[in-house]
Motif scaffolding. Structure first.
Motif, mmCIF file in Angstrom:
data_model
loop_
_atom_site.group_PDB
_atom_site.id
_atom_site.type_symbol
_atom_site.label_atom_id
_atom_site.label_comp_id
_atom_site.label_asym_id
_atom_site.label_seq_id
_atom_site.Cartn_x
_atom_site.Cartn_y
_atom_site.Cartn_z
ATOM 1 N N ASP A 71 31.923 17.476 40.139
ATOM 2 C CA ASP A 71 31.337 18.730 40.613
ATOM 3 C C ASP A 71 32.060 19.952 40.051
ATOM 4 O O ASP A 71 31.461 21.019 39.898
ATOM 5 C CB ASP A 71 31.372 18.784 42.143
ATOM 6 C CG ASP A 71 30.374 17.833 42.773
ATOM 7 O OD1 ASP A 71 29.413 17.457 42.069
ATOM 8 O OD2 ASP A 71 30.550 17.463 43.945
ATOM 9 N N LYS A 74 30.488 20.664 36.800
ATOM 10 C CA LYS A 74 29.139 21.165 37.074
ATOM 11 C C LYS A 74 29.173 22.621 37.500
ATOM 12 O O LYS A 74 28.365 23.443 37.042
ATOM 13 C CB LYS A 74 28.479 20.312 38.160
ATOM 14 C CG LYS A 74 27.079 20.778 38.529
ATOM 15 C CD LYS A 74 26.497 19.925 39.650
ATOM 16 C CE LYS A 74 25.120 20.441 40.064
ATOM 17 N NZ LYS A 74 24.559 19.649 41.189
ATOM 18 N N LYS A 75 30.111 22.973 38.364
ATOM 19 C CA LYS A 75 30.215 24.362 38.823
ATOM 20 C C LYS A 75 30.546 25.305 37.672
ATOM 21 O O LYS A 75 30.028 26.424 37.604
ATOM 22 C CB LYS A 75 31.275 24.458 39.915
ATOM 23 C CG LYS A 75 30.878 23.799 41.224
ATOM 24 C CD LYS A 75 32.010 23.871 42.242
ATOM 25 C CE LYS A 75 31.618 23.170 43.533
ATOM 26 N NZ LYS A 75 32.739 23.174 44.519
ATOM 27 N N GLU A 76 31.419 24.850 36.759
ATOM 28 C CA GLU A 76 31.759 25.699 35.623
ATOM 29 C C GLU A 76 30.568 25.844 34.683
ATOM 30 O O GLU A 76 30.336 26.925 34.121
ATOM 31 C CB GLU A 76 32.952 25.119 34.872
ATOM 32 C CG GLU A 76 33.516 26.069 33.830
ATOM 33 C CD GLU A 76 34.920 25.691 33.409
ATOM 34 O OE1 GLU A 76 35.871 26.087 34.105
ATOM 35 O OE2 GLU A 76 35.064 24.998 32.388
ATOM 36 N N GLU A 78 27.461 25.861 35.604
ATOM 37 C CA GLU A 78 26.562 26.812 36.261
ATOM 38 C C GLU A 78 27.010 28.252 36.021
ATOM 39 O O GLU A 78 26.188 29.146 35.803
ATOM 40 C CB GLU A 78 26.492 26.508 37.760
ATOM 41 C CG GLU A 78 25.776 25.196 38.079
ATOM 42 C CD GLU A 78 25.864 24.830 39.548
ATOM 43 O OE1 GLU A 78 26.690 25.459 40.269
ATOM 44 O OE2 GLU A 78 25.126 23.925 39.977
ATOM 45 N N LYS A 79 28.321 28.476 36.042
ATOM 46 C CA LYS A 79 28.845 29.822 35.778
ATOM 47 C C LYS A 79 28.540 30.253 34.348
ATOM 48 O O LYS A 79 28.248 31.425 34.092
ATOM 49 C CB LYS A 79 30.348 29.850 36.034
ATOM 50 C CG LYS A 79 30.733 29.714 37.492
ATOM 51 C CD LYS A 79 32.245 29.765 37.672
ATOM 52 C CE LYS A 79 32.640 29.616 39.128
ATOM 53 N NZ LYS A 79 34.127 29.624 39.280
ATOM 54 N N CYS A 80 28.620 29.296 33.407
ATOM 55 C CA CYS A 80 28.303 29.607 32.007
ATOM 56 C C CYS A 80 26.861 30.061 31.869
ATOM 57 O O CYS A 80 26.575 31.084 31.222
ATOM 58 C CB CYS A 80 28.543 28.373 31.129
ATOM 59 S SG CYS A 80 30.283 27.917 30.916
ATOM 60 N N TYR A 81 25.947 29.330 32.478
ATOM 61 C CA TYR A 81 24.536 29.678 32.376
ATOM 62 C C TYR A 81 24.222 30.987 33.095
ATOM 63 O O TYR A 81 23.368 31.759 32.654
ATOM 64 C CB TYR A 81 23.668 28.536 32.913
ATOM 65 C CG TYR A 81 23.595 27.353 31.984
ATOM 66 C CD1 TYR A 81 22.837 27.420 30.818
ATOM 67 C CD2 TYR A 81 24.284 26.176 32.241
ATOM 68 C CE1 TYR A 81 22.772 26.348 29.949
ATOM 69 C CE2 TYR A 81 24.229 25.099 31.380
ATOM 70 C CZ TYR A 81 23.470 25.187 30.241
ATOM 71 O OH TYR A 81 23.411 24.129 29.374
ATOM 72 N N GLU A 82 24.898 31.242 34.207
ATOM 73 C CA GLU A 82 24.699 32.505 34.917
ATOM 74 C C GLU A 82 25.113 33.687 34.047
ATOM 75 O O GLU A 82 24.439 34.725 34.014
ATOM 76 C CB GLU A 82 25.501 32.494 36.216
ATOM 77 C CG GLU A 82 24.943 31.563 37.283
ATOM 78 C CD GLU A 82 25.877 31.422 38.471
ATOM 79 O OE1 GLU A 82 26.958 32.069 38.446
ATOM 80 O OE2 GLU A 82 25.543 30.663 39.401
ATOM 81 N N GLU A 85 22.449 34.231 31.314
ATOM 82 C CA GLU A 85 21.240 34.843 31.858
ATOM 83 C C GLU A 85 21.454 36.323 32.131
ATOM 84 O O GLU A 85 20.547 37.134 31.964
ATOM 85 C CB GLU A 85 20.828 34.130 33.157
ATOM 86 C CG GLU A 85 20.277 32.731 32.948
ATOM 87 C CD GLU A 85 18.989 32.725 32.142
ATOM 88 O OE1 GLU A 85 18.209 33.688 32.268
ATOM 89 O OE2 GLU A 85 18.768 31.764 31.394
#
Length: 288
Positions: A71, A74-76, A78-82, A85
């Motif tokens: 996880d 996964k959290k990191e 998600e931060k990359c994609y945020e 965007e």
């Protein structure tokens, strides 16, 4: 220094060098990373070994990344994609962290970063490290265009003692713990979800890390796994014939049958000067 630690896709490896009777063995899938009992440091090489930490003879500490579950990666991610965007996709620069302001390629890259940002009017992405990555960042900033990046905790040559960028605001980059998350972020920053997006991958002169990123992205393009709905221009900057030996090797690969004839040439555009790269991008996106 008796040992070195290498990050690879989010895992750690201890490499065996002189001065050790036995190498350290790692089980990549064992989260506890138990060391084999056969590890015997030579006298004077390592002052002490503690859980998750190596203290070197010079007083330098090297930290192991402690990952308690998938996880965290996964959290990191998600931060990359945020971050992507929020800042927008654009041009991804790959290049040496060691070619500093006194190197001729630094000035060439700075000018390229400024001109490409102006031409494509998009965000410029990189590993936001020193060397040519810094040159591309400064060039885009001179053009008044946004920049973004994915820093790694340890560069090949430490730029700063901390994980923070010297002059970029924290909202424009992410310091990654895991190479796997960073790689995903760098690739996704250049994908084109629609025809109106102007992105590109520009590979500058560099060493092992740059070559790793170049061939990873080339493989994704070749296998149509880069995740882009539209083609992404890939430019290799061959300043002062920097990559001439690499081209010879790839020619040998064609002769031996390791790659199909003309296959690599179809995946990228080799440019010797900035003007060639700008002309190619203008033609690719039908810009004046």
């Amino acid at each position: 220094m008796g040992i070195s630690m290498v990050n690879f896709m989010g895992s750690q490896i201890i490499m065996h060098k002189e001065g050790y009777q036995k190498s350290i063995k790692f089980d990549f899938f064992n989260r506890r990373r138990n060391l084999s009992s056969g590890f015997k440091p030579a006298e004077g090489k390592v002052s002490s070994f503690q859980s998750g930490r190596l203290l070197m003879c010079k007083g330098e500490a090297m930290e192991f990344e402690k990952r308690t579950s998938p996880d965290e990666v996964k959290k990191e991610l998600e931060k990359c994609y945020e971050l992507i965007e929020r800042l927008g996709r654009g041009v991804l620069y790959l290049g040496s962290s060691r070619m500093g302001p006194d190197h001729p390629h630094f000035l060439q890259t700075l000018e390229l970063g400024r001109e490409v940002a102006t031409l494509l009017n998009c965000t410029s992405w990189s590993g936001v490290g020193p060397g040519l990555m810094d040159a591309a960042t400064k060039g885009a900033l001179q053009a008044g265009k946004p920049v973004g990046g994915f820093k790694i905790g340890r560069e090949a040559d430490e730029w700063t003692a901390s994980n923070f960028h010297p002059y970029l605001t924290t909202g424009t980059y992410l310091t990654c713990r895991f190479f796997s998350a960073r790689k995903h972020g760098l690739v996704d920053a250049a994908v084109r979800r629609n025809a109106s997006e102007r992105t590109a991958v520009i590979a500058l002169p560099g060493g092992i890390g740059t070559l790793d990123e170049i061939f990873e992205i080339l493989a994704l393009i070749q296998l149509q796994r880069i995740g882009s709905e539209h083609p992404v221009p890939f430019i290799l900057m061959n300043y002062d014939s920097f990559y001439s030996k690499l081209f010879e090797f790839l020619d040998e690969c064609e002769v031996s049958g390791a790659v199909s004839k003309g296959e690599v040439a179809s995946l990228w555009k080799v440019c010797n000067e900035n003007s060639e790269a700008l002309k190619y991008l203008a033609e690719f996106y039908s810009l004046p």
